[in-house]
Write a protein that holds these residues in place. Structure first.
Motif, PDB file in Angstrom:
ATOM      1  N   ASN A  60       0.814  -1.219   0.000  1.00  0.00           N
ATOM      2  CA  ASN A  60       0.000   0.000   0.000  1.00  0.00           C
ATOM      3  C   ASN A  60       0.847   1.269   0.000  1.00  0.00           C
ATOM      4  O   ASN A  60       0.390   2.333   0.422  1.00  0.00           O
ATOM      5  N   ALA A  61       2.089   1.162  -0.482  1.00  0.00           N
ATOM      6  CA  ALA A  61       2.977   2.328  -0.474  1.00  0.00           C
ATOM      7  C   ALA A  61       2.448   3.461  -1.343  1.00  0.00           C
ATOM      8  O   ALA A  61       2.625   4.638  -1.020  1.00  0.00           O
ATOM      9  N   ARG A  62       1.770   3.121  -2.447  1.00  0.00           N
ATOM     10  CA  ARG A  62       1.320   4.147  -3.391  1.00  0.00           C
ATOM     11  C   ARG A  62      -0.159   4.468  -3.264  1.00  0.00           C
ATOM     12  O   ARG A  62      -0.688   5.309  -4.013  1.00  0.00           O
ATOM     13  N   GLY A  63      -0.866   3.823  -2.336  1.00  0.00           N
ATOM     14  CA  GLY A  63      -2.279   4.095  -2.160  1.00  0.00           C
ATOM     15  C   GLY A  63      -3.022   2.871  -1.689  1.00  0.00           C
ATOM     16  O   GLY A  63      -2.418   1.835  -1.375  1.00  0.00           O
ATOM     17  N   PRO A  64      -4.357   2.941  -1.611  1.00  0.00           N
ATOM     18  CA  PRO A  64      -5.150   1.798  -1.171  1.00  0.00           C
ATOM     19  C   PRO A  64      -4.851   0.563  -2.014  1.00  0.00           C
ATOM     20  O   PRO A  64      -4.608   0.662  -3.217  1.00  0.00           O
ATOM     21  N   MET A  65      -4.860  -0.579  -1.383  1.00  0.00           N
ATOM     22  CA  MET A  65      -4.613  -1.820  -2.122  1.00  0.00           C
ATOM     23  C   MET A  65      -5.806  -2.117  -3.035  1.00  0.00           C
ATOM     24  O   MET A  65      -6.934  -1.792  -2.702  1.00  0.00           O
ATOM     25  N   LYS A  66      -5.529  -2.711  -4.183  1.00  0.00           N
ATOM     26  CA  LYS A  66      -6.555  -2.856  -5.215  1.00  0.00           C
ATOM     27  C   LYS A  66      -6.397  -4.195  -5.903  1.00  0.00           C
ATOM     28  O   LYS A  66      -5.292  -4.600  -6.265  1.00  0.00           O
ATOM     29  N   GLY A  67      -7.500  -4.903  -6.088  1.00  0.00           N
ATOM     30  CA  GLY A  67      -7.432  -6.162  -6.804  1.00  0.00           C
ATOM     31  C   GLY A  67      -8.746  -6.918  -6.751  1.00  0.00           C
ATOM     32  O   GLY A  67      -9.568  -6.704  -5.860  1.00  0.00           O
ATOM     33  N   GLY A  68      -8.916  -7.803  -7.709  1.00  0.00           N
ATOM     34  CA  GLY A  68     -10.176  -8.519  -7.854  1.00  0.00           C
ATOM     35  C   GLY A  68     -10.371  -9.650  -6.858  1.00  0.00           C
ATOM     36  O   GLY A  68      -9.466 -10.029  -6.110  1.00  0.00           O
ATOM     37  N   ILE A  69     -11.584 -10.174  -6.861  1.00  0.00           N
ATOM     38  CA  ILE A  69     -11.953 -11.366  -6.101  1.00  0.00           C
ATOM     39  C   ILE A  69     -12.453 -12.402  -7.100  1.00  0.00           C
ATOM     40  O   ILE A  69     -13.383 -12.130  -7.865  1.00  0.00           O
ATOM     41  N   ARG A  70     -11.813 -13.573  -7.120  1.00  0.00           N
ATOM     42  CA  ARG A  70     -12.227 -14.604  -8.056  1.00  0.00           C
ATOM     43  C   ARG A  70     -12.845 -15.788  -7.324  1.00  0.00           C
ATOM     44  O   ARG A  70     -12.426 -16.143  -6.217  1.00  0.00           O
ATOM     45  N   TYR A  71     -13.855 -16.379  -7.940  1.00  0.00           N
ATOM     46  CA  TYR A  71     -14.472 -17.616  -7.450  1.00  0.00           C
ATOM     47  C   TYR A  71     -14.088 -18.722  -8.426  1.00  0.00           C
ATOM     48  O   TYR A  71     -14.511 -18.721  -9.585  1.00  0.00           O
ATOM     49  N   HIS A  72     -13.261 -19.637  -7.965  1.00  0.00           N
ATOM     50  CA  HIS A  72     -12.775 -20.700  -8.848  1.00  0.00           C
ATOM     51  C   HIS A  72     -12.282 -21.847  -7.976  1.00  0.00           C
ATOM     52  O   HIS A  72     -11.711 -21.615  -6.901  1.00  0.00           O
ATOM     53  N   HIS A  73     -12.480 -23.067  -8.442  1.00  0.00           N
ATOM     54  CA  HIS A  73     -12.133 -24.228  -7.617  1.00  0.00           C
ATOM     55  C   HIS A  73     -10.637 -24.393  -7.409  1.00  0.00           C
ATOM     56  O   HIS A  73     -10.209 -25.098  -6.497  1.00  0.00           O
ATOM     57  N   GLU A  74      -9.828 -23.727  -8.249  1.00  0.00           N
ATOM     58  CA  GLU A  74      -8.375 -23.856  -8.111  1.00  0.00           C
ATOM     59  C   GLU A  74      -7.745 -22.705  -7.329  1.00  0.00           C
ATOM     60  O   GLU A  74      -6.524 -22.586  -7.270  1.00  0.00           O
ATOM     61  N   VAL A  75      -8.558 -21.838  -6.744  1.00  0.00           N
ATOM     62  CA  VAL A  75      -8.014 -20.736  -5.948  1.00  0.00           C
ATOM     63  C   VAL A  75      -7.216 -21.311  -4.777  1.00  0.00           C
ATOM     64  O   VAL A  75      -7.696 -22.171  -4.046  1.00  0.00           O
ATOM     65  N   ASP A  76      -5.965 -20.853  -4.624  1.00  0.00           N
ATOM     66  CA  ASP A  76      -5.140 -21.300  -3.502  1.00  0.00           C
ATOM     67  C   ASP A  76      -4.221 -20.161  -3.094  1.00  0.00           C
ATOM     68  O   ASP A  76      -4.105 -19.146  -3.799  1.00  0.00           O
ATOM     69  N   PRO A  77      -3.545 -20.267  -1.935  1.00  0.00           N
ATOM     70  CA  PRO A  77      -2.723 -19.153  -1.437  1.00  0.00           C
ATOM     71  C   PRO A  77      -1.627 -18.705  -2.401  1.00  0.00           C
ATOM     72  O   PRO A  77      -1.371 -17.503  -2.535  1.00  0.00           O
ATOM     73  N   ASP A  78      -0.961 -19.646  -3.074  1.00  0.00           N
ATOM     74  CA  ASP A  78       0.113 -19.267  -4.001  1.00  0.00           C
ATOM     75  C   ASP A  78      -0.417 -18.426  -5.151  1.00  0.00           C
ATOM     76  O   ASP A  78       0.182 -17.415  -5.535  1.00  0.00           O
ATOM     77  N   GLU A  79      -1.551 -18.858  -5.725  1.00  0.00           N
ATOM     78  CA  GLU A  79      -2.122 -18.115  -6.845  1.00  0.00           C
ATOM     79  C   GLU A  79      -2.528 -16.712  -6.408  1.00  0.00           C
ATOM     80  O   GLU A  79      -2.229 -15.719  -7.090  1.00  0.00           O
ATOM     81  N   VAL A  80      -3.195 -16.610  -5.254  1.00  0.00           N
ATOM     82  CA  VAL A  80      -3.656 -15.303  -4.784  1.00  0.00           C
ATOM     83  C   VAL A  80      -2.468 -14.403  -4.458  1.00  0.00           C
ATOM     84  O   VAL A  80      -2.472 -13.203  -4.762  1.00  0.00           O
ATOM     85  N   ASN A  81      -1.419 -14.963  -3.859  1.00  0.00           N
ATOM     86  CA  ASN A  81      -0.215 -14.192  -3.576  1.00  0.00           C
ATOM     87  C   ASN A  81       0.412 -13.648  -4.863  1.00  0.00           C
ATOM     88  O   ASN A  81       0.822 -12.488  -4.926  1.00  0.00           O
TER      89      ASN A  81
END
Length: 410
Positions: A60-81
Motif C-alpha cells: 500500500n505504499a502508493r495508495g489503497p490496495m486494489k485487486g479482484g476477487i475470483r471464485y474458482h475451484h483452483e483458488v489457492d494461497p500461491d495463486e492469490v499471492n
C-alpha cells in the motif's frame, strides 16, 4: 513453474536491474497481510457447506490496495499471492494511486445457485469487512464474479460502515458503477496493441488475430479489434475452438455464444483442436484465458509475431526465454491494465459524487494506456531489456521510490 515462483522471479530480475538494496527488495516482496477465512453457508437443500476464502494485501505504499476477487475451484494461497503481487506492479505501471491485492474463494460458481452465491459472498464480506475500505483495500470482480457480486459486497459492507459505493469497483451503473467498465480491459488491450503496432509502423487494420478466451476480456477485445479493421481468424473458449481464415463474424459469434453458452457449434467457422489454437499462424496472438498456457512445450511452435497478454501470467518464464527471440511479448501488467485503470476512474467518480460520460472514460483510458506504453519503452531503453522487464522495472521502481519516500529504513 507456478505463478508465485514466476512472478517472484520477474520481480527479482527487475530488482537486480534497478540495483535495489537487498533489504528493500525483501520488504517489497513480502505481502503486507494475508487473510484466510472459513465461509460456511446453508445450501438450498438445507445442508451446510464450507469454503475457504482468501485476501492477500500485498502493498500500500502508493495508495489503497486494489485487486479482484475470483471464485474458482483452483483458488489457492500461491495463486492469490502471485496475483496480488502482480497488481502492485500493474497499478504502478498504469501510474494510478493504488497498491496491490487479490482475493478469492475456492468454489465452483457454476455449481452454486444465485442465492447460494449471494450467501457465500455476504459471509465472506462479513469476515473481511474490517480489513477492506475506501482508503484501505478496494476489491473488484475477477474470474467467476461480476457486477452483481460487487453489489452484494457493497450492500453487506454498508451494513457495518454506512453506504460506501467506493469500497468496490466494477459495480452495476445503478449503484455507482462507471460507464465503460465492462469493456475496459478489452478496450485497454486494443489501445495497448495499437501502441505496440505503431512502434513498428503498423495498425490494427489488416492484421490477423487469434484470441484464446471468449469471456469478458476476450469477447470485448474481439469486438473492438474487428470494429477497428482487424481480422480475427480464430477464437476458443471452454466449449471449443473455431477458425475462419477470412475472418470470423464477431457480432454473429457473440449472438451464438450468448444463446448457446459457448462458441461450440458456430457455423461461421471450422472447429479446430483448442490445444492447437496458440500455434495457429497469425500476426497477433492474444491469450485472454488462464495463466501458464504458453510454456516451454509450445513456445517454439508459436507462429505469431506479437503476443498481447490479456490474461494474468499466461507465459511461463521458460517460454519467455524460448520465444522472445522470435516473438515480441507485451506483458500482462501493461496489456490488461485497462480494467484496473477504469476501476480507478470509477473510484474517483464515487468519491467526487460525479459521474463521467462514457466518451470521457474511454478517452482517459486511451491516454493512460498510451502513456504507460511510452513509460515502459523508456525503461527498456534505460536498462537495455525486453518489454516484460521494462514493465517490471517501471512498476517496481515506482513502488520502491514511494516506499523510501514514506520513511522506509534499512
Amino acid at each position: 513453474m507456478n505463478a508465485l515462483a514466476a512472478t517472484s522471479r520477474n520481480f527479482k530480475q527487475s530488482a537486480k536491474l534497478l540495483g535495489l538494496d537487498s533489504k528493500l527488495e525483501k520488504s517489497l516482496l513480502i505481502p503486507f497481510r494475508e487473510i484466510k477465512v472459513e465461509c460456511t453457508i446453508p445450501k438450498d437443500d438445507g445442508t451446510l457447506a464450507s469454503y475457504v476464502g482468501f485476501r492477500v494485501q500485498h502493498d500500500n505504499a502508493r495508495g489503497p490496495m486494489k485487486g479482484g476477487i475470483r471464485y474458482h475451484h483452483e483458488v489457492d494461497p500461491d495463486e492469490v499471492n502471485a496475483l496480488a503481487q502482480l497488481m502492485t506492479w500493474k497499478t504502478a505501471v498504469a501510474n494510478i494511486p493504488y497498491g496491490g491485492a487479490k482475493g478469492g474463494i475456492g468454489c465452483s460458481p457454476g455449481d452454486l445457485s444465485s442465492s447460494e452465491l449471494e450467501r457465500l459472498t455476504r459471509v465472506f464480506t462479513q469476515k473481511i469487512h474490517d480489513l477492506i475500505g475506501i482508503h484501505t483495500d478496494v476489491p473488484a470482480p475477477d474470474m467467476g464474479t461480476n457486477s452483481q457480486t460487487m453489489a452484494w459486497i457493497l450492500d453487506e459492507y454498508s451494513k457495518f460502515h454506512g453506504y460506501s459505493p467506493a469500497v468496490v469497483t466494477g459495480k452495476p451503473v445503478d449503484l455507482g458503477g462507471s460507464l465503460g467498465r465492462d469493456a475496459a480491459t478489452g478496450r485497454g488491450v486494443l489501445f495497448a496493441t495499437e501502441a505496440l503496432l505503431a512502434e513498428h509502423g503498423k495498425g490494427i487494420a489488416g492484421q490477423r488475430f487469434v484470441i484464446q478466451g471468449f469471456g469478458n476480456v476476450g469477447s470485448w477485445a474481439a469486438q473492438l479489434i474487428s470494429k477497428a479493421g482487424g481480422k480475427v481468424i480464430a477464437i476458443s473458449d471452454v466449449t471449443g475452438a473455431i477458425k475462419n481464415v477470412n475472418g470470423l463474424d464477431i457480432a454473429q459469434l457473440m449472438k451464438h455464444s450468448s444463446e448457446n453458452r459457448g462458441i461450440k457449434g458456430f457455423h461461421g467457422g471450422d472447429a479446430i483442436d483448442p490445444s492447437a489454437l496458440l500455434t495457429e499462424e497469425c500476426d497477433v496472438l492474444i491469450p485472454a484465458a488462464l495463466g501458464g498456457v504458453i510454456n516451454k512445450d509450445n513456445a517454439n511452435d508459436i507462429k505469431a509475431k506479437y503476443i498481447i497478454e490479456a490474461a494474468n501470467h499466461p507465459t511461463d518464464p521458460e517460454a519467455d526465454e524460448a520465444s522472445q527471440i522470435r516473438v515480441l511479448i507485451l506483458p500482462d501488467i501493461l496489456a490488461n491494465s485497462g480494467g484496473v485503470t477504469v476501476s480507478y476512474f470509477e473510484w474517483v467518480q464515487n468519491i467526487q459524487g460525479f459521474m463521467w460520460d462514457e466518451e470521457k472514460v474511454n478517452a482517459e483510458l486511451r491516454t493512460y494506456m498510451t502513456r504507460a506504453f511510452g513509460d515502459v519503452k523508456q525503461m527498456c531503453r534505460s536498462h537495455n531489456c525486453d518489454l516484460r522487464m521494462g514493465a517490471f522495472t517501471l512498476g517496481v521502481n515506482r513502488v520502491a521510490r514511494a516506499t523510501v519516500l514514506r520513511g522506509w529504513e534499512a
